[in-house]
Design a protein around this motif. Structure first.
Motif, short mmCIF file in Angstrom:
data_model
loop_
_atom_site.label_atom_id
_atom_site.label_comp_id
_atom_site.label_asym_id
_atom_site.label_seq_id
_atom_site.Cartn_x
_atom_site.Cartn_y
_atom_site.Cartn_z
N PRO A 194 -1.25 9.55 -11.54
CA PRO A 194 -0.28 8.78 -12.12
C PRO A 194 0.32 9.41 -13.64
O PRO A 194 1.55 9.53 -13.84
CB PRO A 194 -0.96 7.46 -12.59
CG PRO A 194 -1.80 7.17 -11.67
CD PRO A 194 -2.29 8.58 -11.39
N ARG A 238 2.13 12.25 -12.61
CA ARG A 238 3.33 12.03 -12.06
C ARG A 238 4.56 11.61 -13.21
O ARG A 238 5.58 12.10 -13.35
CB ARG A 238 3.45 10.80 -11.12
CG ARG A 238 2.65 11.09 -9.88
CD ARG A 238 2.47 10.09 -8.84
NE ARG A 238 3.91 9.39 -8.35
CZ ARG A 238 4.44 10.02 -7.34
NH1 ARG A 238 3.95 11.00 -6.66
NH2 ARG A 238 5.62 9.45 -6.99
N GLU A 276 12.75 2.71 -11.36
CA GLU A 276 11.72 2.57 -10.58
C GLU A 276 10.46 3.49 -10.19
O GLU A 276 9.59 2.82 -10.59
CB GLU A 276 12.61 2.26 -9.27
CG GLU A 276 11.53 1.52 -8.16
CD GLU A 276 10.95 0.20 -8.67
OE1 GLU A 276 11.34 -0.21 -9.49
OE2 GLU A 276 10.13 -0.34 -8.07
N PRO A 277 10.81 4.71 -10.07
CA PRO A 277 9.65 5.38 -9.92
C PRO A 277 8.76 5.47 -11.11
O PRO A 277 7.45 5.68 -10.90
CB PRO A 277 10.23 7.02 -9.59
CG PRO A 277 11.71 6.66 -10.08
CD PRO A 277 12.09 5.35 -9.84
N ARG A 289 8.22 3.17 -13.33
CA ARG A 289 7.50 1.84 -13.31
C ARG A 289 6.24 1.62 -12.08
O ARG A 289 5.28 1.39 -12.43
CB ARG A 289 8.78 0.63 -12.80
CG ARG A 289 8.11 -0.66 -13.38
CD ARG A 289 9.08 -1.92 -12.89
NE ARG A 289 9.10 -1.62 -11.24
CZ ARG A 289 8.37 -1.95 -10.32
NH1 ARG A 289 7.12 -2.81 -10.96
NH2 ARG A 289 8.41 -2.20 -9.39
N ARG A 290 6.75 2.51 -11.26
CA ARG A 290 5.54 2.22 -10.12
C ARG A 290 4.36 3.33 -10.52
O ARG A 290 3.32 2.94 -10.24
CB ARG A 290 6.01 2.88 -8.71
CG ARG A 290 6.45 1.83 -7.70
CD ARG A 290 6.73 2.28 -6.39
NE ARG A 290 7.51 3.24 -6.21
CZ ARG A 290 8.62 3.11 -5.67
NH1 ARG A 290 9.31 1.82 -5.52
NH2 ARG A 290 9.45 3.89 -5.52
N ALA A 291 4.71 4.53 -11.05
CA ALA A 291 3.61 5.39 -11.59
C ALA A 291 2.80 4.66 -12.48
O ALA A 291 1.51 4.88 -12.69
CB ALA A 291 4.23 6.29 -12.21
N GLU A 350 2.38 1.32 -13.15
CA GLU A 350 1.43 0.17 -12.20
C GLU A 350 0.43 0.87 -11.42
O GLU A 350 -0.57 0.13 -11.49
CB GLU A 350 2.45 -0.63 -11.63
CG GLU A 350 3.49 -1.32 -12.40
CD GLU A 350 3.97 -2.64 -11.81
OE1 GLU A 350 4.24 -2.60 -10.61
OE2 GLU A 350 4.50 -3.42 -12.20
N ASP A 351 0.61 1.86 -11.11
CA ASP A 351 -0.38 2.62 -10.04
C ASP A 351 -1.51 3.03 -10.98
O ASP A 351 -2.88 2.65 -10.91
CB ASP A 351 0.12 3.86 -9.57
CG ASP A 351 0.96 3.72 -8.26
OD1 ASP A 351 0.85 2.18 -7.75
OD2 ASP A 351 1.47 4.53 -7.67
N ARG A 360 -3.52 -0.07 -12.24
CA ARG A 360 -4.28 -0.57 -11.00
C ARG A 360 -5.60 0.52 -11.16
O ARG A 360 -6.69 -0.06 -10.68
CB ARG A 360 -3.72 -0.55 -9.89
CG ARG A 360 -3.10 -1.73 -9.60
CD ARG A 360 -2.68 -2.16 -7.73
NE ARG A 360 -1.81 -0.82 -7.55
CZ ARG A 360 -0.06 -1.35 -7.92
NH1 ARG A 360 -0.13 -2.38 -8.39
NH2 ARG A 360 0.63 -0.47 -7.65
N ASP A 412 7.16 -2.41 -17.66
CA ASP A 412 8.79 -2.46 -17.77
C ASP A 412 9.21 -1.96 -19.24
O ASP A 412 9.98 -1.17 -19.35
CB ASP A 412 9.24 -3.93 -17.43
CG ASP A 412 9.17 -3.88 -16.04
OD1 ASP A 412 9.81 -3.17 -15.22
OD2 ASP A 412 8.83 -5.04 -15.54
#
Lengths: 211, 211, 211, 211
Positions: B98, B101, B147-148, B150-152, B154-155, B158, B168
């Motif tokens: 992450p 990324r 979006e990408p 945000r996903r990184a 959240e990954d 996690r 966000d």
DNA sequence: TATGAATGAGTATTCATTCAT
DNA sequence: TATGAATGAATACTCATTCAT
């Protein structure tokens, strides 16, 4: 008989009343202008619309402002001036601790932006519209706004409260993030309120510069 | 399914040549427009000036774009589209970590902004000028760009690589700071270059969200 | 296949037609302007009124003239240019005799003024309205108009046909008296026609300078 | 019959003082107006500028003059009135000889023009600006000014001092030439002074009408 | 495709004039 | 008388857009 010059003498009180009335008028016009600039954009706002909103005639605008651009300049300078004036006060009220000073200054900055988000957005959107002089005036005010933040950070670095970060860059980020509250309010307000925004942003920024 | 160009009975080759020529023309016009919008602002730029700069006649602009606003929309969409397309690629090249990324995505974002700072500034300055539809298109692209990132984040949360921050909000900050490179380039460039900016900002942002 | 540059080649004839059409348009607008300036005065004439009278749109005026003042300048220059061009021709047609040359020149001068009295009056009434440059252009033309008269008188003085008068002053009078035909036409025309005016004025002027 | 001023029950002395003060005010305003009309032209002169120059407020202008045009009319009438009044006096002082009377009248005419060239130029430049009534008043004054000259010439013709010329035309010329001193002063003054101008012009005019 | 002459709605700004004080 | 803040009609000029060629 009194000397002719004295005939025109007017009680000081009356002069003050006049001057005050003029200031109020100016403020009324400016408020109308800022509203409309924000609603429709500077270029789409006509001077007639400003006059209507302010409840006065077009001609009167030109007795208080040189021209339409001057109205824009005044609107932007107005809020930047408020930043410059209120932030040092807020920081001083917070005492000597650099982190407390930063928190207080940032909180005030975002609060002022929240009070007049239109003007903040204006300063981003329309500053290029201004003449060279107007833009220089803006830059000067911007630097003055940044200064107390910069000093607090450098104090913190010296005292060991903060890491040896690029103070100017952190200030840049603080200002950007504060402006962000107005610039991206349409999105932020879907999940945050003012206090939460301030709290979380401070946590992030301070988390990044604490040793 | 037949390609739209082939509907009329013309040899494919000729159609391609024509279509290509048209695309080139469109791009030429857009480039001229973006340059001038940046130099003088959208409202101060006349369609005649765009035509002159592009080396064509005014009338021709209207064969490639619906109207002046459409030219603005296209200019802004152009760069936002580039964000959307290049960032995921850059992140994927960085692998699965992450933080790697995020670093790669942010670096690419600022790099694209540095390539076309005009367009970025434009999207701040003039997006209110667009019609409801235009602005909605922009917001959609902005969300897609975010979006990408945000996903990184959240990954990372996690996987424990990051603290449980407001993802966000961090994305909001990343984008603001990236845009800041264009918006405040006049000041930043006095003491930073592109790479240093990216490096230091990443250190600050990641420092704030690491556990 | 022809080279691209040649694609735009247009028959010379067509170019001439375009240029000629443009000249005609310009003349139409100028004629309308001169009429209205004379009828209502320069300041009372609106650009819309000029457009209406010329049967075109306001915008078109600005494709042929820089601004309203330029229209005025063109109107005045127009007639002064005609003086400068026609008078030497008329004098040359009269042969070598100074008196005959003077008569012919003056007759032509008054005739041109009689053809376009509005423009003459304009040059008196509105020349101060022009910018420094415009006025300088006018003065230059005025001097050029005076020159052939001055030469004829000096020739006459040298040859003994005239007394040793102040040639410049006599020219000044000749021009004033010629302009007087337009300036005071409302009164003169009550008892004189063009030819009688020319005749009598020449008798007076020549009577004053003959030995 | 009571004088109008006395209608109200005020001591005559006070009324006179008041009336005199009013007349002075009026003259001050008029002087300021004439100066500015000459410097910038009637249309470019604002009522505010007149007020400033006169050292009073705009509102006060409207207590002494009906409107801006009235100010122009008054300015022009002022000088034409002076012509009408001073010329007969000057001619009478010259005795009975027609030529002496003409000389004296013309000399006075040019002298008055030299004193207030602005007003003379104004009457040429702006008389069309006036309303029908204003222009009629002017024409009447012009005719009255011309009258004594006409009579002197006709007397001279009757007495055999002058040839049987067109008296009205000679007057027309005399007036034109006199006005010429103001209208073309920028050129004439390069080689002539007032006295020489008067002298030489009289020589020319009289030379033309002597038997 | 490509041109550019022509259109005309739109707008900032001015300024003579009024009137409450 | 005198002020000057306020009015609002009037107008030059611009510029996006069209369309005949």
């Amino acid at each position: 008989m009194v000397r002719r010059e004295e005939v025109h003498d007017v009680p000081t009180k009356q002069v003050d009343a006049k001057a005050e009335r003029a200031l109020r008028r100016r403020a009324e016009i400016l408020r109308a202008a800022v509203q409309l600039f924000q609603e429709d954009g500077y270029h789409s706002t006509t001077t007639h619309a400003v006059a209507d909103r302010a409840g006065i005639s077009v001609g009167l605008i030109y007795q208080y402002f040189g021209n339409k651009e001057d109205l824009l300049r005044a609107a932007i300078v107005d809020i930047l001036g408020e930043f410059r004036d209120r932030i040092p006060v807020a920081m001083d009220e917070a005492g000597d601790d650099p982190e407390a000073r930063l928190r207080s200054g940032f909180r005030t900055l975002v609060a002022v932006i929240d009070e007049k988000p239109e003007a903040t957005v204006l300063s981003y959107r329309e500053s290029m519209t201004l003449s060279r002089e107007g833009r220089d005036e803006l830059k000067k005010l911007e630097v003055e706004t940044a200064e107390p933040f910069r000093r607090a950070i450098e104090d913190g670095i010296r005292s060991g409260a903060f890491r040896a970060v690029d103070a100017d860059l952190v200030v840049h980020n603080l200002l950007l993030v504060a402006h962000g509250w107005a610039l991206k309010h349409w999105r932020l307000s879907t999940w945050l309120d003012l206090d939460t925004y301030v709290q979380r942003e401070l946590d992030l920024v301070l988390g990044a510069i604490r040793p």
